[in-house]
Design an enzyme around this catalytic site. Sequence first.
Site, PDB file in Angstrom:
ATOM      1  N   TRP A 247     -21.816 -27.814  45.311  1.00  0.00           N
ATOM      2  CA  TRP A 247     -21.587 -27.014  44.166  1.00  0.00           C
ATOM      3  C   TRP A 247     -20.930 -27.853  42.953  1.00  0.00           C
ATOM      4  O   TRP A 247     -20.625 -29.030  43.268  1.00  0.00           O
ATOM      5  CB  TRP A 247     -20.332 -26.033  44.758  1.00  0.00           C
ATOM      6  CG  TRP A 247     -19.727 -25.322  43.612  1.00  0.00           C
ATOM      7  CD1 TRP A 247     -20.106 -24.148  42.955  1.00  0.00           C
ATOM      8  CD2 TRP A 247     -18.434 -25.280  43.030  1.00  0.00           C
ATOM      9  NE1 TRP A 247     -19.172 -23.518  42.432  1.00  0.00           N
ATOM     10  CE2 TRP A 247     -18.201 -24.192  42.160  1.00  0.00           C
ATOM     11  CE3 TRP A 247     -17.204 -26.388  43.071  1.00  0.00           C
ATOM     12  CZ2 TRP A 247     -16.892 -24.269  41.374  1.00  0.00           C
ATOM     13  CZ3 TRP A 247     -15.984 -26.168  42.416  1.00  0.00           C
ATOM     14  CH2 TRP A 247     -15.912 -25.021  41.458  1.00  0.00           C
ATOM     15  N   HIS A 248     -21.168 -27.335  41.858  1.00  0.00           N
ATOM     16  CA  HIS A 248     -20.562 -28.255  40.783  1.00  0.00           C
ATOM     17  C   HIS A 248     -19.605 -27.423  39.624  1.00  0.00           C
ATOM     18  O   HIS A 248     -20.011 -26.307  39.528  1.00  0.00           O
ATOM     19  CB  HIS A 248     -21.595 -28.950  39.950  1.00  0.00           C
ATOM     20  CG  HIS A 248     -22.686 -28.035  39.306  1.00  0.00           C
ATOM     21  ND1 HIS A 248     -23.693 -28.746  38.784  1.00  0.00           N
ATOM     22  CD2 HIS A 248     -22.610 -26.941  38.950  1.00  0.00           C
ATOM     23  CE1 HIS A 248     -24.498 -27.737  38.293  1.00  0.00           C
ATOM     24  NE2 HIS A 248     -23.566 -26.654  38.176  1.00  0.00           N
TER      25      HIS A 248
ATOM     26  N   ILE B  40     -20.856 -20.763  39.097  1.00  0.00           N
ATOM     27  CA  ILE B  40     -21.070 -20.101  40.046  1.00  0.00           C
ATOM     28  C   ILE B  40     -22.111 -21.015  41.226  1.00  0.00           C
ATOM     29  O   ILE B  40     -21.770 -20.730  42.364  1.00  0.00           O
ATOM     30  CB  ILE B  40     -22.066 -18.755  39.922  1.00  0.00           C
ATOM     31  CG1 ILE B  40     -20.906 -17.814  39.267  1.00  0.00           C
ATOM     32  CG2 ILE B  40     -22.722 -18.121  41.164  1.00  0.00           C
ATOM     33  CD1 ILE B  40     -21.364 -16.606  38.485  1.00  0.00           C
ATOM     34  N   HIS B  41     -22.806 -21.716  40.484  1.00  0.00           N
ATOM     35  CA  HIS B  41     -24.060 -22.327  41.353  1.00  0.00           C
ATOM     36  C   HIS B  41     -23.678 -22.998  42.513  1.00  0.00           C
ATOM     37  O   HIS B  41     -22.899 -23.944  42.784  1.00  0.00           O
ATOM     38  CB  HIS B  41     -24.371 -23.534  40.337  1.00  0.00           C
ATOM     39  CG  HIS B  41     -24.609 -23.174  39.005  1.00  0.00           C
ATOM     40  ND1 HIS B  41     -24.214 -23.794  37.859  1.00  0.00           N
ATOM     41  CD2 HIS B  41     -24.719 -21.885  38.252  1.00  0.00           C
ATOM     42  CE1 HIS B  41     -24.062 -23.398  36.626  1.00  0.00           C
ATOM     43  NE2 HIS B  41     -24.519 -21.912  36.834  1.00  0.00           N
ATOM     44  N   GLN B  42     -24.238 -22.293  43.805  1.00  0.00           N
ATOM     45  CA  GLN B  42     -23.981 -22.739  45.022  1.00  0.00           C
ATOM     46  C   GLN B  42     -25.531 -23.252  45.537  1.00  0.00           C
ATOM     47  O   GLN B  42     -26.461 -22.592  45.490  1.00  0.00           O
ATOM     48  CB  GLN B  42     -23.793 -21.874  45.991  1.00  0.00           C
ATOM     49  CG  GLN B  42     -22.624 -20.696  45.421  1.00  0.00           C
ATOM     50  CD  GLN B  42     -21.360 -21.491  45.400  1.00  0.00           C
ATOM     51  OE1 GLN B  42     -20.944 -22.375  46.246  1.00  0.00           O
ATOM     52  NE2 GLN B  42     -20.777 -21.057  44.227  1.00  0.00           N
TER      53      GLN B  42
END
Lengths: 274, 588
Positions: free
Chosen positions: B343-344, B514-516
């Site tokens: 994740w970032h 959100i990026h997973q």
Amino acid sequence: MDRRKFLTILGSTVAALGSAHLFSATPSYGRKLGTLKKAYTFFTQAESEFIEAAVARLIPADELGPGALEADVPYFIDQQLSGEYGAGARFYNQGPFGATTPYQGYQLALTPRQLYRAGIAATDQYCEETYGKRFAQLDPEKQDEVLKGLQGIAGDISLKDVPGTTFFNHLLSDTKDGFFSDPAYGGNKDMIGWKLVGFPGVPAMYMGLIGRNEPYHVEPVDLRSLQEAKAPVDEHGHVIHRRAAIPRPTTAPTSRPVDSSNSDDSRPEPSFAV
Amino acid sequence: MTTTLKPVDVVIIGVGWAGSILAKELAQTGLKVVGLERGGNRRQEDFTLPGIHDQLKYDRRLELFENLSRTTLTFRNTTREVARPMRRHGPFPWGEGVGGAGLHWAGWTWRMTPWDFQIKSQTIARYGERMLPEDSTIQDWPITYDELEPYYDKFEYTLGISGKAGNLKGEIQPGGNPFEGKRAREYPNPPLKRSYGETLFANATRELGYHPFPMPAAQMSQPYKNPDGVTLGACVYCGYCMNTGCEVMAKAVPQTTTLPVALKTGNFEIRTHAAVTRINTSGNRAISVTYFDGQGRELEQPADLILLTAFTWSNTHLLLVSGIGKPYNPATGTGVVGKNYSWHNALPYIPLYYDEGHIFNPFMGAGALGTVIADFQGDNFDHTGLGFIGGNILAAIAMGHGPLTFQPTPPGTPSWGSEWKKALAHYYTRTIQIIGLHDHLSYRGNYMDLDPNYRDIYGNPLLRLTYDYGPNERRMSEYLVSVGDKIAKAMRPSKYAVYGLDAHFNAGASYGIIHQVGGAITGTTPANSVVNKYLQSWDVPNLFVIGASSFPQISSFNPTGTVGALAYFAADAIKNKYLKNPGPLVPS
């Protein structure tokens, strides 16, 4: 790695403008507590007095204009707690509950309703034991002391039954929500919050304006005036903003060394959900 | 008592970007396709004025996001802790409902660079093995940028991305990102208009010798008709983009692009409130999926081909509860399902506060309105002696911020009272934000498995996430904060702050990014991946797992562009390879 090690703050070059009438400001826009016009459905009498007193300190009426009490924020919180949010309807509430680390988020077995009920009672009990009066009966300076103690930035008040900081953070966050959300939700009366910061509200067409370095002083518009077709619209049904009669004046906060007496020096709430 | 339904050709689990692209591509071949979506229906016509402009509903109460009372995940920083449920949404809320994350997204539509696909081999080639941080489990993709380029192109033209090319067929273009991979053609639409804050950023970074360019945006800079014949409107910069739909159809979402085309074939049916609890297998074949519908009935839907196209969490969770593939074990490093989660978040985050002569009107904007530099992305700068690999993209943004979620006050300002009020009244219109999105390596200890203590309402164990920042990210933070500080100074605000990474990932922090990715990663062998390069399960060849779950690690670029490209890439492989000869597309 502590982020604060990387925190860099430039000194302001702006001259101090005027003097800050901070907590001594006379709430000339204020109303007497307990005289508001709508009904509470969640708060008891004692709880409503607490909430009215607390929000009046969190966002006070001052020389910049009315505050959270005048904006009906207590009703906003009351309605939110009466509904789905207060019931924790969209939160995961199943056990087991147990020891947590500081990095695991909210882990109390309390819905927002239960948290407020327990938090207000415990704060009033603390005030009774410490000052012989309930929170709402204290003078504003004492109220600020109690709020800072709950927040954990001064005094570190420990409440019975409920972590004071968790309760305080809920109260502060809900107070700001009530000050800035659409008046349809019971707060932000007369768009007081939006007028304070210069937010035009619901309708928005900015193709011709984006990119300009120009103030945009307009009368804000809320959901109700649109739903009742009271806002002026163009031939496409898009709202035309009315220029504000008086541009909104602000002054830069004084840039003396910051008095952090009620600052939690937390990372500001960024807004970058991408 | 489970009711078994009539078999169909294809079942798609999750109707977001990946699901709707696969639905369109396969329904157009004549196959009968059923999409199962555990959330509700969401039609374009539901996103209308004035109700759509409601920050409390969409930004604070997160109307389009997961109802956590049904399911959530549990979280801990390390395996030494007991994971606890995310009872409320934290820094990465996730969506549900038709359109998925593709409906509530901000529209940042990136391609990754050639380096992102070959992070490990290129790092070794340039700096040697010892530059690979200890315990990192990064790996090259089995796909190259050049292979994916035509599918990036297809996704960008389907969505009508507004942007400026930086590298057209190997020729560097002024005004674009000079570090990007070669693209075959220009973006379908010119860039959005630039906000005033971005102009300050562009001027300052250009003076410093960097290369500012406009963010590729899924908001139309002009009316657009896409290759499927769907028309989108022009962005009006209303500022209500994130977390909701768009009333003028200026934001490309499945509802405005892929879904209407898929539904028009007559071969695609969406079933909403259909929560899949199991993919059923027999030998090495997936035979059906079991789901609960909105009436509480348990149904079994047989199908020849099953496509798992849900969000990263759900893709991994369904594989684990269905017993497909070997679960990853961090103690031994064996197994693959749940491996390489990453994740970032924002690194750095730079708010800049101005006093005289600058007004930014933060309520004007669009979700992907931003000016970016990629000079510190990936391996675009020499890392010799820096002690880390990777970097970030750094963007000045004008995403459109109402005061409910944007309350900028300079550091040291009290968080309430008259002093706070005064600062906010002054700075709401005088603050701009710069954020970095950074590379985040995968590590041995960051993974997903099934939680032993908590269950969802369907009786399945919750997904358990074990995650923290690694040493590479901490060193990167130090460096990128110094870069941010230099840029901030060059922009000459009255005050600013530059925030790096916090000490640990905090599930109680506020909504950010959100990026997973990871959990069902792609690779070259069953030992290093869950799916092959076509996103086909190594264990169950009639199951494809498509989405950001296939990324072996996250890059600094938002994943949606790559998810879209991968969806078209997998659709192509299914149509032109798999359907002709159903079976493994890569020998194991």
